[in-house]
Design an enzyme around this catalytic site. Structure first.
Site, PDB file in Angstrom:
ATOM      1  N   GLN A 177      -7.478  -4.369   9.601  1.00  0.00           N
ATOM      2  CA  GLN A 177      -6.407  -3.988  10.527  1.00  0.00           C
ATOM      3  C   GLN A 177      -6.787  -2.760  11.356  1.00  0.00           C
ATOM      4  OE1 GLN A 177      -2.227  -4.553   9.067  1.00  0.00           O
ATOM      5  NE2 GLN A 177      -3.191  -4.780   7.063  1.00  0.00           N
ATOM      6  N   GLU A 231      -3.645   4.818   6.046  1.00  0.00           N
ATOM      7  CA  GLU A 231      -4.220   4.176   7.242  1.00  0.00           C
ATOM      8  C   GLU A 231      -5.569   4.798   7.605  1.00  0.00           C
ATOM      9  OE1 GLU A 231      -2.911   1.556   8.179  1.00  0.00           O
ATOM     10  OE2 GLU A 231      -0.720   1.622   8.120  1.00  0.00           O
ATOM     11  N   LYS A 256       0.815  -1.215   0.000  1.00  0.00           N
ATOM     12  CA  LYS A 256       0.000   0.000   0.000  1.00  0.00           C
ATOM     13  C   LYS A 256       0.854   1.273   0.000  1.00  0.00           C
ATOM     14  CE  LYS A 256      -0.669   0.650   4.959  1.00  0.00           C
ATOM     15  NZ  LYS A 256       0.094   1.899   4.996  1.00  0.00           N
ATOM     16  N   THR A 257       1.992   1.234   0.716  1.00  0.00           N
ATOM     17  CA  THR A 257       2.852   2.419   0.758  1.00  0.00           C
ATOM     18  C   THR A 257       3.395   2.734  -0.624  1.00  0.00           C
ATOM     19  OG1 THR A 257       3.490   1.882   3.034  1.00  0.00           O
ATOM     20  CG2 THR A 257       4.886   3.441   1.841  1.00  0.00           C
ATOM     21  N   ARG A 271       2.023 -10.511  10.614  1.00  0.00           N
ATOM     22  CA  ARG A 271       3.356  -9.902  10.762  1.00  0.00           C
ATOM     23  C   ARG A 271       4.443 -10.863  10.294  1.00  0.00           C
ATOM     24  NH1 ARG A 271       2.083  -5.780   9.781  1.00  0.00           N
ATOM     25  NH2 ARG A 271       0.100  -6.807   9.443  1.00  0.00           N
TER      26      ARG A 271
END
Length: 766
Positions: free
Chosen positions: A256, A226, A33-34, A614
């Site tokens: 999330q 976010e 996403k970044t 993670r």
């Protein structure tokens, strides 16, 4: 720009080059996403959009810095530096300094941090003569912060019946008055706290439409990272700024959303389509981080949530290992079991310590894993928080323990002479310190000196000092008569620490209670362990052990090859090859505080999803079947979240699960947990774990069977035993005569221990 677009998959590329209009980018864990947000900004710049017309909002300075650096590589640093990119607070502080005159502030206003705010609230409470047990600065600040994030002013707060009822129920009915004074004092000081930066931006845009219009015109494109973590105040600012052009692009993952306790509202991302009916939806579903097994298991977990935007995340990486499950007899054995498994994986895979992370639901859980790592000489670091023994509430209690052993310890005395508050202020302490220096005495000697009254203190102060001296003297007198656990329990109660902590009903207050409880459990473990080993277990010996442990906590070496310990909330946005999610039990994970609503359970499940995702290569889940809570031994039940994972993704051949005797192990029942907890409301969709008996190395006779109630007198060399804290083991040596027979037991996970049989409470296994 084309060379960068070629690095994206089809879904990412579509999100980057989407035209004008509102866009919702749902980005699964590890889906890049970044990169999409970065390239979308670079793409707009390549199309001739001026950088100052792009507003990009993030939640951390680190994220903003990294994105700006990546954009600089593509379009040049000078262009990238002209972007309006940063955190919500930094961007709107910048705007408020420009517009300060419109909201009655100077452009050089001060920004208060949490410590500043608490200090001011403490002063207000004192001025209002509300220095009672209920009015804690942390609790009051939490209530004020929640109100500000909901855009509630002091006047509106006083009219809000729901808030007023909640305050009266918590015995803090004057919060609205403290709130009013707090705002007044901040204005008088020319200061804003972090919440004010958002609140006053909303006030500015509401009361000065010309200012709002100017920024609406400037920011042709608004991008938010976010988005699932935005609160109402942030949501409203974004809505207002995007009102003119509707070129708003938000990126996030509803799966999330784990920060409701900070005011984040998952509805902001779920209802995006209602706010912008003409929106375009893009789903980033390819996970580049984790193995197929981890991704599929995570999908099966989150599929149980009703409130979500459906997506199917997939991975094209290697299939990977199934998720392992470690079942421990006790929370102490869980620590040894996890660390033993970690050591095995590290050796088998040739990995570094830095590739491993241990994730837990609450900070208090770190103690057991810290101690297990230390005892195995494994380096570690606490991420996003202090080591257990460096937390304030722990240091406060340890200061009392140190005073009981050595009242001449001046630093310990200064730390607790007015904690909990007993009216002994800085002026009094300064005079005591001066008297000690002049007479070459310790503070304690001054306090306990017959001529204390000659120092000029009034009768009220002398009485308070006398009460404190008597309290500590009482503890000193008990040192020879009580073991470490008995005396610690006495101190935590008589000192008032426990009562003080229970007055704070905020999230932080609950965490502090859990940490103190965990220290008490640690003292109990120490006391019982030393007694069973036939060693002295006084407070003196406990403090000696702790002082050696805390020396390692202050390690400042540059060696970064360390196991990482952190809460799952702190782990969001990070990744590790090997992840252990520990304490997966009902009442702990999900938290017992989440049982009040289905929405709260769904947030806990999202937190579990975050924990699992993670991991890059391997996930291991662990739980204990018993745990010390508030000084009491209690049984624990495996979390309902095990039932969420499709059985084909679980490693049901894991030896640590199978080896437990069926009669002694909680089992997942169809539709109901063995402890009758709320897990019973959730239907189990996978077969229950198979706790088959473990066979010996020869593969013939069973090694462990059902436990018997045979007395310790039946213990002989070579027999198999079970211990409540250390787990399963074998007696390898016996020495001494009754009643002081000492056994050396080789435990599977805790190593060798020497135990006095009359105290050890060993159970014989046949």
């Amino acid at each position: 720009m084309q060379q960068y677009l070629s690095q994206l998959n089809e879904a990412q590329r579509e999100a980057v080059v989407a035209g004008d209009g509102p866009s919702l980018v749902i980005a699964g864990a590890g889906s890049g996403k970044t990169r999409v947000l970065t390239y979308r900004i670079a793409y707009l710049l390549s199309k001739g959009v001026e950088p100052w017309r792009i507003l990009a909002l993030t939640f951390t300075n680190k994220a903003a810095r990294e994105m700006k650096e990546r954009i600089g590589v593509i379009v040049g640093d000078e262009v990238a530096q002209s972007l309006w990119m940063g955190t919500f607070h930094s961007i709107f502080a910048r705007i408020l300094r420009k517009e300060a005159v419109n909201i009655g502030f100077s452009s050089n206003f001060t920004i208060y941090d949490t410590a500043d705010s608490k200090s001011l609230i403490k002063s207000i409470i004192k001025e209002m003569k509300l220095v009672g047990k209920e009015y804690k600065p942390g609790l009051i600040l939490s209530r004020i912060s929640g109100a500000k994030n909901d855009l509630v002013t002091p006047a509106a707060y006083a009219r809000d019946e729901h808030r007023m009822i909640a305050d009266r129920s918590a015995n803090v009915p004057k919060v609205h008055e403290i709130f009013q004074r707090y705002v007044k004092e901040c204005r008088k000081a020319g200061a804003m706290d972090f919440d004010d930066l958002l609140l006053y931006t909303n006030v500015l845009f509401r009361d000065h439409p010309e200012s709002l219009a100017r920024y609406q015109q400037q920011f042709r494109y608004v991008l938010v990272d976010e988005y699932q973590d935005t609160n109402f105040s942030q949501y409203l600012i974004v809505r207002k700024l995007a009102e003119q052009h509707h070129n708003v692009c938000v990126v996030g993952d509803d799966a999330q959303s784990i920060y409701s306790f900070r005011g984040a509202k998952i509805e902001n991302i779920l209802n995006f389509r209602n706010d912008y009916p003409e929106y375009k939806l893009f789903k980033l579903e390819q996970n580049y981080r984790s193995t197929q097994m981890i991704v599929n298991a995570a999908n099966s977990i989150i599929a149980n949530n009703k409130g979500q935007i459906k997506k199917v995340v997939f991975s094209e990486k290697e299939p990977g290992d199934k998720i392992k499950v470690l079942s421990a007899i006790s929370d102490m054995e869980e620590g040894f079991l996890v660390v033993k498994n970690l050591m095995t994986q590290r050796l088998e895979n040739g990995s570094s310590y830095a590739e491993f992370a241990i994730l837990y639901r609450t900070n208090a859980q770190s103690r057991i894993f810290e101690e297990a790592l230390r005892k195995n000489n494994i380096p570690y670091k606490i991420y996003g928080g202090l080591s257990f023994y460096q937390r304030k509430e722990i240091k406060d209690l340890l200061a009392y323990l140190r005073l009981a052993v050595n009242p001449r310890d001046g630093e310990a005395l200064k730390r607790v002479i007015n904690y909990p508050a007993r009216g002994i202020g800085k002026t009094t302490l300064d005079r005591l310190t001066a008297a000690a220096a002049v007479n070459d005495l310790s503070l304690w000697e001054v306090l306990s000196h017959p001529s204390l009254s000659s120092l000029g203190f009034n009768a009220g102060i002398l009485k308070k000092l006398g009460s404190f001296t008597a309290l500590i003297s009482g503890f000193i007198n008990q040192v020879p008569n009580m073991d470490a656990y008995e005396l610690t329990s006495e101190i935590v109660t008589q000192s008032g620490i426990l009562k003080e902590l229970h007055q704070d009903k905020s999230n932080e207050g609950q965490t502090r209670i859990e940490n103190v409880d965990e220290l008490i459990n640690g003292v109990r473990d120490f006391t019982e362990g030393r007694r069973e080993a036939g060693l002295e277990n006084t407070l003196v010996h406990f403090l000696e052990e702790v002082s050696l442990l805390t020396d390692q906590d202050t390690d400042t070496s540059d060696d970064n090859d360390k196991v990482t310990l952190m809460t799952i909330h702190s782990a969001k946005g990070l990744e590790f090859p090997y992840v252990y999610v520990v304490g997966v039990e009902e009442g702990l994970f999900p938290s017992s505080m989440s049982n009040y609503s289905e929405q709260a359970i769904e947030e806990e499940r999202r937190l579990f999803y975050v924990a699992v995702t993670r991991a890059e290569k391997n996930v291991t889940l662990s739980y204990a079947r018993s745990r010390f809570k508030y000084g009491e031994h209690s049984f624990a039940t495996p979390s309902r979240f095990f039932s969420d994972i499709d059985s084909k993704y679980l490693d049901d051949s894991e030896v640590s699960v199978k080896q437990r005797p069926a009669s002694a192990t909680p089992r997942f029942e169809s539709g109901r947990s063995s402890a009758g907890s709320m897990a019973g409301r959730f239907k189990r969709k996978t077969p229950e774990f198979n706790y088959r008996e473990r066979t010996s190395d020869a593969g013939s006779a069973p090694r462990f069977g059902n436990r018997t109630g045979v007395d310790n007198s039946g213990i002989v060399l070579g027999c198999k035993v079970e211990h409540d804290r250390f787990g399963y083991g074998e007696v390898v040596a016996l020495e001494g005569v009754a009643p002081n027979v000492k056994a050396t037991v080789s435990f599977e996970n805790a190593g060798q221990k020497q135990l006095l049989l009359k105290f050890a409470k060993l159970k014989i296994l046949k």
